[in-house]
Design a protein around this motif. Sequence first.
Motif, PDB file in Angstrom:
ATOM      1  N   VAL A 146       0.847  -1.194   0.000  1.00 50.15           N
ATOM      2  CA  VAL A 146       0.000   0.000   0.000  1.00 50.15           C
ATOM      3  C   VAL A 146       0.881   1.242   0.000  1.00 50.15           C
ATOM      4  O   VAL A 146       1.863   1.322   0.735  1.00 50.15           O
ATOM      5  CB  VAL A 146      -0.935   0.020   1.222  1.00 50.15           C
ATOM      6  N   THR A 147       0.517   2.212  -0.833  1.00 54.83           N
ATOM      7  CA  THR A 147       1.262   3.467  -0.938  1.00 54.83           C
ATOM      8  C   THR A 147       0.354   4.637  -0.577  1.00 54.83           C
ATOM      9  O   THR A 147      -0.801   4.684  -1.012  1.00 54.83           O
ATOM     10  CB  THR A 147       1.786   3.671  -2.369  1.00 54.83           C
ATOM     11  N   ILE A 148       0.860   5.564   0.241  1.00 55.97           N
ATOM     12  CA  ILE A 148       0.177   6.844   0.448  1.00 55.97           C
ATOM     13  C   ILE A 148       0.768   7.820  -0.569  1.00 55.97           C
ATOM     14  O   ILE A 148       1.941   8.176  -0.501  1.00 55.97           O
ATOM     15  CB  ILE A 148       0.359   7.357   1.887  1.00 55.97           C
ATOM     16  N   LEU A 149      -0.055   8.223  -1.523  1.00 58.59           N
ATOM     17  CA  LEU A 149       0.421   9.018  -2.656  1.00 58.59           C
ATOM     18  C   LEU A 149       0.581  10.491  -2.316  1.00 58.59           C
ATOM     19  O   LEU A 149       1.373  11.186  -2.944  1.00 58.59           O
ATOM     20  CB  LEU A 149      -0.549   8.873  -3.833  1.00 58.59           C
ATOM     21  N   GLY A 150      -0.181  10.989  -1.350  1.00 57.24           N
ATOM     22  CA  GLY A 150      -0.117  12.397  -1.010  1.00 57.24           C
ATOM     23  C   GLY A 150      -1.371  12.829  -0.289  1.00 57.24           C
ATOM     24  O   GLY A 150      -2.248  12.015   0.025  1.00 57.24           O
ATOM     25  N   LEU A 151      -1.462  14.137  -0.046  1.00 53.56           N
ATOM     26  CA  LEU A 151      -2.651  14.676   0.617  1.00 53.56           C
ATOM     27  C   LEU A 151      -2.781  16.161   0.309  1.00 53.56           C
ATOM     28  O   LEU A 151      -1.840  16.812  -0.152  1.00 53.56           O
ATOM     29  CB  LEU A 151      -2.597  14.436   2.128  1.00 53.56           C
ATOM     30  N   TYR A 170      -7.767  21.421  16.265  1.00 56.88           N
ATOM     31  CA  TYR A 170      -7.831  22.541  17.197  1.00 56.88           C
ATOM     32  C   TYR A 170      -8.658  22.178  18.434  1.00 56.88           C
ATOM     33  O   TYR A 170      -9.544  21.326  18.372  1.00 56.88           O
ATOM     34  CB  TYR A 170      -8.409  23.765  16.482  1.00 56.88           C
ATOM     35  N   PRO A 171      -8.360  22.846  19.582  1.00 58.58           N
ATOM     36  CA  PRO A 171      -9.058  22.494  20.829  1.00 58.58           C
ATOM     37  C   PRO A 171     -10.553  22.767  20.787  1.00 58.58           C
ATOM     38  O   PRO A 171     -11.289  22.265  21.643  1.00 58.58           O
ATOM     39  CB  PRO A 171      -8.352  23.362  21.883  1.00 58.58           C
ATOM     40  N   THR A 172     -11.012  23.539  19.816  1.00 60.01           N
ATOM     41  CA  THR A 172     -12.452  23.784  19.669  1.00 60.01           C
ATOM     42  C   THR A 172     -13.189  22.590  19.084  1.00 60.01           C
ATOM     43  O   THR A 172     -14.418  22.566  19.040  1.00 60.01           O
ATOM     44  CB  THR A 172     -12.686  24.996  18.760  1.00 60.01           C
ATOM     45  N   GLY A 173     -12.442  21.588  18.606  1.00 57.36           N
ATOM     46  CA  GLY A 173     -13.049  20.437  17.940  1.00 57.36           C
ATOM     47  C   GLY A 173     -13.002  20.540  16.431  1.00 57.36           C
ATOM     48  O   GLY A 173     -13.316  19.574  15.721  1.00 57.36           O
ATOM     49  N   GLU A 174     -12.598  21.702  15.911  1.00 57.60           N
ATOM     50  CA  GLU A 174     -12.456  21.872  14.467  1.00 57.60           C
ATOM     51  C   GLU A 174     -11.133  21.271  13.996  1.00 57.60           C
ATOM     52  O   GLU A 174     -10.228  21.019  14.783  1.00 57.60           O
ATOM     53  CB  GLU A 174     -12.512  23.358  14.106  1.00 57.60           C
ATOM     54  N   LYS A 175     -11.035  21.070  12.701  1.00 57.00           N
ATOM     55  CA  LYS A 175      -9.800  20.550  12.100  1.00 57.00           C
ATOM     56  C   LYS A 175      -9.750  20.985  10.646  1.00 57.00           C
ATOM     57  O   LYS A 175     -10.751  21.459  10.087  1.00 57.00           O
ATOM     58  CB  LYS A 175      -9.755  19.024  12.196  1.00 57.00           C
ATOM     59  N   ASP A 176      -8.586  20.831  10.045  1.00 56.92           N
ATOM     60  CA  ASP A 176      -8.466  21.108   8.623  1.00 56.92           C
ATOM     61  C   ASP A 176      -9.279  20.090   7.828  1.00 56.92           C
ATOM     62  O   ASP A 176      -9.215  18.888   8.121  1.00 56.92           O
ATOM     63  CB  ASP A 176      -7.008  21.000   8.167  1.00 56.92           C
ATOM     64  N   GLY A 177     -10.031  20.567   6.850  1.00 60.18           N
ATOM     65  CA  GLY A 177     -10.581  19.621   5.890  1.00 60.18           C
ATOM     66  C   GLY A 177      -9.424  19.043   5.088  1.00 60.18           C
ATOM     67  O   GLY A 177      -8.448  19.743   4.798  1.00 60.18           O
ATOM     68  N   ALA A 178      -9.485  17.768   4.762  1.00 60.46           N
ATOM     69  CA  ALA A 178      -8.343  17.152   4.086  1.00 60.46           C
ATOM     70  C   ALA A 178      -8.795  15.977   3.232  1.00 60.46           C
ATOM     71  O   ALA A 178      -9.887  15.435   3.407  1.00 60.46           O
ATOM     72  CB  ALA A 178      -7.304  16.689   5.108  1.00 60.46           C
ATOM     73  N   ILE A 179      -7.923  15.612   2.308  1.00 62.51           N
ATOM     74  CA  ILE A 179      -8.121  14.399   1.515  1.00 62.51           C
ATOM     75  C   ILE A 179      -6.761  13.716   1.382  1.00 62.51           C
ATOM     76  O   ILE A 179      -5.753  14.366   1.100  1.00 62.51           O
ATOM     77  CB  ILE A 179      -8.739  14.715   0.133  1.00 62.51           C
ATOM     78  N   VAL A 180      -6.741  12.406   1.644  1.00 65.44           N
ATOM     79  CA  VAL A 180      -5.515  11.610   1.596  1.00 65.44           C
ATOM     80  C   VAL A 180      -5.676  10.562   0.497  1.00 65.44           C
ATOM     81  O   VAL A 180      -6.728   9.925   0.388  1.00 65.44           O
ATOM     82  CB  VAL A 180      -5.227  10.929   2.947  1.00 65.44           C
ATOM     83  N   PHE A 181      -4.626  10.371  -0.298  1.00 66.90           N
ATOM     84  CA  PHE A 181      -4.684   9.470  -1.453  1.00 66.90           C
ATOM     85  C   PHE A 181      -3.830   8.219  -1.209  1.00 66.90           C
ATOM     86  O   PHE A 181      -2.715   8.310  -0.692  1.00 66.90           O
ATOM     87  CB  PHE A 181      -4.191  10.186  -2.709  1.00 66.90           C
ATOM     88  N   PHE A 182      -4.372   7.067  -1.625  1.00 71.73           N
ATOM     89  CA  PHE A 182      -3.727   5.766  -1.419  1.00 71.73           C
ATOM     90  C   PHE A 182      -3.765   4.963  -2.718  1.00 71.73           C
ATOM     91  O   PHE A 182      -4.563   5.243  -3.623  1.00 71.73           O
ATOM     92  CB  PHE A 182      -4.461   4.952  -0.346  1.00 71.73           C
ATOM     93  N   SER A 183      -2.949   3.905  -2.767  1.00 73.67           N
ATOM     94  CA  SER A 183      -3.032   2.983  -3.905  1.00 73.67           C
ATOM     95  C   SER A 183      -2.357   1.664  -3.602  1.00 73.67           C
ATOM     96  O   SER A 183      -1.505   1.558  -2.710  1.00 73.67           O
ATOM     97  CB  SER A 183      -2.387   3.599  -5.158  1.00 73.67           C
TER      98      SER A 183
END
Length: 233
Positions: A146-151, A170-183
Amino acid sequence: MPTSIQKIFNSHKGHQSGFSLIEILVALLLGALVFLAVPSGDSAQKHRDLQTTIDDIDRSVRFASNEAVLRNTVVRLRFSLDKAPVEYTVEYGPAGNLALPDLPVKTSGLSLAEEKAEKERNAALDRNFTKVEEFEEIKREIHPDVTILGLATSAQKRLFTDNDASIYFYPTGEKDGAIVFFSTNEEFAFLEIEPFMAETNAGFQVLSSDSVAKLEDILQTRVEETYKQWIGR
């Protein structure tokens, strides 16, 4: 009702009748269809390894989110994309407010002075973070198939395929929206992370086996196309 092939004995005529050519061909066709419908053991195992990796990253996201709230500070899930396999850690920042620097959207094509300033800025930011030792004890290594291609993240609207990249919580419960790619060499997949909700969404795409393009080119195209769709929402 189960279908079976059997010889028919005609007791009235006193002789045994065999299969016709058409019956034999039909039986062979049915057998071939059943064989094709069942995935090979190797492909099924690779899919399970891919799913396991995505599940581990998903759990890491939830772990980091909880740590940010419990520690009342900024936490990040950091990926070292240049390592093989890719390594990832959960790290926490200092107590109190931590102002994250404005990270550049583009890091390629920089002058030597700009590259030096960028490295110094990253090094200064890294000094603010410490690894969460409990996470190191529970995380699993990425399977070699399995390879993590990027994010990519919503905070920094660009695609990371090398060096280090982080998702911030963040301590407020928020976080960065993100997408992680695999193959794997048979599948492309991604994990979408919602910024304001404890939700993730995984997608899988089977790679075409009859393509004349190189696997790395196919994967690069899939990553770029999926990233553009994600960032355009």
